[in-house]
Design a protein around this motif. Structure first.
Motif, short mmCIF file in Angstrom:
data_model
loop_
_atom_site.label_atom_id
_atom_site.label_comp_id
_atom_site.label_asym_id
_atom_site.label_seq_id
_atom_site.Cartn_x
_atom_site.Cartn_y
_atom_site.Cartn_z
N GLY A 83 0.82 -1.15 -0.15
CA GLY A 83 -0.09 -0.10 0.07
C GLY A 83 0.76 1.29 -0.16
N ARG A 84 0.11 2.28 0.38
CA ARG A 84 0.81 3.66 0.28
C ARG A 84 0.40 4.50 1.23
NH1 ARG A 84 -0.01 6.10 -5.57
NH2 ARG A 84 0.88 8.25 -4.35
N VAL A 85 1.32 5.48 1.76
CA VAL A 85 0.85 6.71 2.65
C VAL A 85 1.09 8.02 1.91
CG1 VAL A 85 0.99 7.90 4.65
CG2 VAL A 85 1.58 5.43 4.58
N ASP A 86 0.09 8.76 1.76
CA ASP A 86 0.34 10.12 0.88
C ASP A 86 0.06 11.27 2.02
OD1 ASP A 86 0.88 9.10 -1.77
OD2 ASP A 86 -1.30 8.74 -1.81
N VAL A 87 1.09 12.12 2.13
CA VAL A 87 0.59 13.22 3.40
C VAL A 87 1.11 14.53 2.55
CG1 VAL A 87 1.71 14.32 5.16
CG2 VAL A 87 1.87 11.69 5.04
N ASN A 88 -0.04 15.30 2.55
CA ASN A 88 0.09 16.51 1.60
C ASN A 88 0.27 17.77 2.80
OD1 ASN A 88 -0.87 15.44 -1.04
ND2 ASN A 88 -2.55 14.61 0.16
#
Length: 246
Positions: A83-88
């Motif tokens: 999976g993935r983690v996107d932090v904006n």
């Protein structure tokens, strides 16, 4: 459409109980099976959620269920196996009291080093330095080596530096539990101020009172998976029922 501050999709991370059974280069760079090998276990798996800017999220669960691991994945300290983690936006992490600090350097030197590592310019550090020391109540210890500070002093210094960052996302683990009651309340007042500014809070705690003070939404981790995501009161009720505390 508003962009999520944090977006987590099908997140999973493998840990090893010992050094044996380490995965090969082939496993790491393609062709790897996601079946566990001897000595491995999934610290988190199939975790998905979104956090909107300005939300205050409490992460709940028994010890060993992946709460702090999830915080470190959001901070970028750990990398997922699935999976993935996107932090904006940037993060201001208060995860481990020793993170970024050097034992043989003085408090003064560590403030400059750690604030710089978090992205503050030399001018910003100089401008905020007195406020950092004053908040941490370490005026008489500025030239003391960091390794000689008590755990409570280390917490005060870490929180003071991190709370001066202007990053939009604040990550807080249970390290504040080490501080004394008066300073803990001082820290919580500062968190209130940051939330009033519209910051996003990702908060790991076992303290129900603290969770209710700051958070409106809860994530409940059990058996290394996300089993409930909803209003904080409902999540706490489910957790307390599961643990026999309700």
């Amino acid at each position: 459409m508003q962009t999520a501050a944090i977006e987590v999709r099908d997140l999973g991370i493998l840990f090893r109980r010992n050094r044996r059974g380490r995965r090969s280069i082939k496993d790491l760079f393609g062709g790897a099976s996601r079946r566990t090998r001897p000595g491995e276990f999934w610290a988190l798996r199939e975790v998905s959620f979104q956090v909107s800017p300005g939300e205050a999220i409490g992460v709940i669960g028994r010890n060993g269920q992946g709460k702090s691991t999830l915080l470190k994945l959001v901070a970028g300290v750990l990398l997922p196996d699935e999976g993935r983690v996107d932090v904006n936006g940037g993060v201001a992490p208060l995860i481990e009291i020793t993170g970024g600090f050097v034992g043989d350097l003085t408090v003064r030197e560590n403030v400059r080093l750690t604030a710089g590592l978090h992205g503050m310019s030399k001018d910003e550090v100089a401008r905020r330095y007195d406020g950092i020391i004053d908040f941490a109540e370490l005026d008489d210890f500025q030239d003391t080596p960091y390794k000689h500070l008590s755990n409570g002093m280390k917490v005060r210094l870490a929180f003071s530096v991190v709370s001066q960052l202007e990053e939009p996302i604040l990550l807080v683990d249970e390290v504040l539990a080490v501080g004394d009651k008066a300073f803990r309340e001082k820290c919580y007042t500062r968190i209130d101020e940051l939330l009033a500014e519209g910051r996003t809070l990702f908060f790991v705690s076992h303290n129900e009172r603290d969770l209710r003070r700051f958070c409106t939404r809860g994530l409940y981790l059990r058996e290394h998976r996300l089993v409930m995501d909803g209003p904080l009161g409902d999540v706490l009720d489910r957790y307390n029922a599961d643990t026999g505390m309700g």
